[in-house]
Design an enzyme around this catalytic site. Structure first.
Site, PDB file in Angstrom:
ATOM      1  N   SER A  79       0.838  -1.185   0.000  1.00  0.00           N
ATOM      2  CA  SER A  79       0.000   0.000   0.000  1.00  0.00           C
ATOM      3  C   SER A  79       0.875   1.237   0.000  1.00  0.00           C
ATOM      4  O   SER A  79       2.034   1.199   0.430  1.00  0.00           O
ATOM      5  CB  SER A  79      -0.858   0.009   1.257  1.00  0.00           C
ATOM      6  N   LYS A  80       0.296   2.331  -0.486  1.00  0.00           N
ATOM      7  CA  LYS A  80       0.997   3.614  -0.535  1.00  0.00           C
ATOM      8  C   LYS A  80       1.503   4.023   0.843  1.00  0.00           C
ATOM      9  O   LYS A  80       2.517   4.662   0.985  1.00  0.00           O
ATOM     10  CB  LYS A  80       0.012   4.693  -1.007  1.00  0.00           C
ATOM     11  N   ARG A  81       0.718   3.644   1.860  1.00  0.00           N
ATOM     12  CA  ARG A  81       1.040   4.091   3.205  1.00  0.00           C
ATOM     13  C   ARG A  81       2.347   3.472   3.703  1.00  0.00           C
ATOM     14  O   ARG A  81       3.131   4.106   4.395  1.00  0.00           O
ATOM     15  CB  ARG A  81      -0.116   3.727   4.137  1.00  0.00           C
ATOM     16  N   SER A 116       4.618   1.495   1.629  1.00  0.00           N
ATOM     17  CA  SER A 116       5.679   1.325   0.638  1.00  0.00           C
ATOM     18  C   SER A 116       5.489   2.372  -0.441  1.00  0.00           C
ATOM     19  O   SER A 116       4.414   2.930  -0.581  1.00  0.00           O
ATOM     20  CB  SER A 116       5.602  -0.051  -0.020  1.00  0.00           C
ATOM     21  N   THR A 119       4.705   3.097  -4.026  1.00  0.00           N
ATOM     22  CA  THR A 119       4.028   2.261  -5.022  1.00  0.00           C
ATOM     23  C   THR A 119       4.079   2.834  -6.435  1.00  0.00           C
ATOM     24  O   THR A 119       3.795   2.119  -7.387  1.00  0.00           O
ATOM     25  CB  THR A 119       2.551   2.049  -4.647  1.00  0.00           C
TER      26      THR A 119
END
Ligand code: GLU
Length: 498
Positions: free
Chosen positions: A258-260, A262, A264
């Site tokens: 997830s963006k949170r 890692s 992406t």
């Protein structure tokens, strides 16, 4: 058997994601390996969220990775190539309308007049009864008169697909036999909204059928959609493709990437100086393996070996350290002028950001390659390694100048003594192997650890604690500038002690 036809079908509702790039790569590799065709189709029916800027990010990112398609749009907003076009769903609306008409005619789909309030009440009642959400079938068996009665107010109906009661089974090329009872699909599902927008489950199948897709290779997050798609293929009278669901990409803590947690977006990796060869190599191994020890492989080498049998079922953890290692391996393999060409934009960015005072020339960077090539995890690290060469007035921070085991007075004494040695040695020639022995002798004579003395010199002349080997660094800087920076650091320490 005809050669395979595979596709990547991105929605231009966000920047190119690692997962989309990996799926595109696996499809491209499969097509290259089998002599098949790889196409790109833009699934842009979410008009509110789709933008040409995201489309550009996706197409350019894939091009940058060297992933090319045989059919599809070449550039953002550009023309389509290929006999199965258009390759943008918003240009295929007439096809979805025709397919819906066919399903309605055969009563495989029906108009649904339920209002948002009715559906909401159904959902709440199911929640209260601890039942999974499911369409209750209010409009499933209406007579013509009942339909006319429910159509009051002129609100156009949605179209729902009739889900038959059965167990849908298929042989996934990665996961093996999959069986899903259609009672778990949430009831008859909407394929066209009341406002006329056709929905993903429907458009993807109409297009995969029309474009003669033989293998649907996509992320495991779509596995639960596949029974709906299979039912639609059958309803449309088209043979089902082979499905291959690729393992999820996971954060280091094994949750879905997830963006949170890692990074992406592919553009972020490009901006940091990951090179395409390494990203392709790394992404290919994210869920697939050669079955051998081979690790560093080019696109062509991977394409020669690629098969769906060696795609793993379990999630693939995204390991940034390994990616950096692989990037370093690939950077080492680049030809000198290629590496210089790729490094210069990063030094230019350092210049624009004010971290260095000018952008060096290609020749200036080229002579430094032996010193840095093995030390670059990313191209973006180049400024940290050699940026000190293009700083006009280096002001070393006194707090950093003093090595951990030393105090300011020792540091001052060390730098004054080292300056004298360097001035003396360098008067004849300024070579790394001539500088090192007298500085080691100096440390020994004074009872200093050579490492401490070298650290003080390093920080004095570069402003940093981590650099390429010290003596190469001094030579790169040259005698005059080395002495001037030592003088400046000595003055700084004298100033600080006053
Ligand atoms: N547009 C869909 C997505 O981006 C395509 C999924 C599929 O490959 O079927 O997830």
């Amino acid at each position: 058997m005809n050669p395979p036809r595979v596709r990547i079908a991105p929605s231009p509702t966000g920047p190119l994601h690692i997962g989309t790039a990996r799926t595109a790569l696996f499809n491209a590799l499969y097509a290259r390996h089998t002599g098949g065709t790889f196409l790109l189709r833009l699934e842009d029916t979410d008009v509110a969220r789709s933008t040409v800027a995201f489309e550009a990010d996706i197409l350019e990112g894939l091009h940058w990775l060297g992933i090319t398609w045989d059919e599809g749009p070449d550039a953002a907003g550009g023309e389509d190539n290929g006999p199965y076009g258009p390759y943008r769903q918003m240009q295929r609306l007439d096809r979805y309308a025709a397919a819906v008409a066919g399903l309605l005619e055969r009563d495989l789909a029906y108009p649904c007049f339920c209002s948002a309030e009715e559906l909401d009440a159904d959902r709440k009642a199911q929640e209260a009864a601890h039942l999974p959400p499911k369409y209750v079938g209010r409009c499933a068996t209406l007579t013509a008169d009942e339909r006319a009665a429910r159509a009051t107010g002129g609100r156009p109906p949605a179209i729902r697909f009739r889900v038959p009661a059965e167990v849908v089974a298929f042989d996934d090329a990665v996961r093996g036999r999959v069986e899903i009872d259609t009672s778990n699909l949430g009831g008859d599902f909407v394929i066209v909204r009341g406002d006329g927008t056709p929905l993903y489950h429907f458009t993807v199948v109409v297009d995969d059928a029309a474009m003669e897709i033989s293998h649907v290779i996509r992320g495991e997050d779509h596995l639960s959609n596949t029974p709906k798609h299979i039912l639609l293929f059958r309803a449309l009278g088209h043979p089902e493709p082979v499905f291959a669901h690729l393992p999820l990409i996971l954060n280091p803590d094994r949750t879905k990437m997830s963006k949170r947690k890692s990074q992406t977006a592919i553009s972020d990796y490009i901006a940091q100086g990951f090179i395409r060869e390494a990203l392709v190599n790394y992404l290919a191994l994210l869920g697939w393996s050669t079955g051998s020890e081979e690790e560093i492989l080019s696109f062509d080498e991977i394409a020669a070996r690629f098969d769906l049998d060696h795609v793993q079922k379990g999630g693939a953890v995204f390991d940034r350290e390994r990616l950096e290692w692989m990037n370093g391996q690939w950077i080492r393999r680049l030809a000198d002028d290629d590496l210089v060409t790729r490094l210069l934009p990063f030094l230019e960015a350092d210049h624009i950001a004010g971290r260095i005072d000018r952008t060096p020339t290609a020749d200036e960077v080229q002579v430094l390659l032996p010193m840095i090539r093995e030390r670059l995890p990313t191209l973006g690290a180049v400024g940290d390694l050699i940026g000190f060469l293009w700083i006009d007035r280096l002001v070393a921070d006194p707090a950093v100048l003093v090595p951990k085991r030393w105090d300011p007075a020792t540091t001052l004494a060390g730098l004054i003594a080292a300056r004298a040695v360097i001035a003396d040695t360098g008067a004849v020639s300024f070579e790394a192997d001539e500088l090192e022995p007298p500085l080691r002798e100096l440390a020994e004579a004074r009872g200093w650890k050579a490492g401490d003395l070298f650290m003080a010199i390093r920080v004095a002349v570069t402003g940093r604690t981590a650099t390429p080997p010290l003596f190469d660094t001094l030579v790169a800087l040259g005698r005059e500038r080395t002495l001037a920076r030592l003088d400046a650091a000595i003055a700084t320490l004298e100033g600080a002690s006053r």
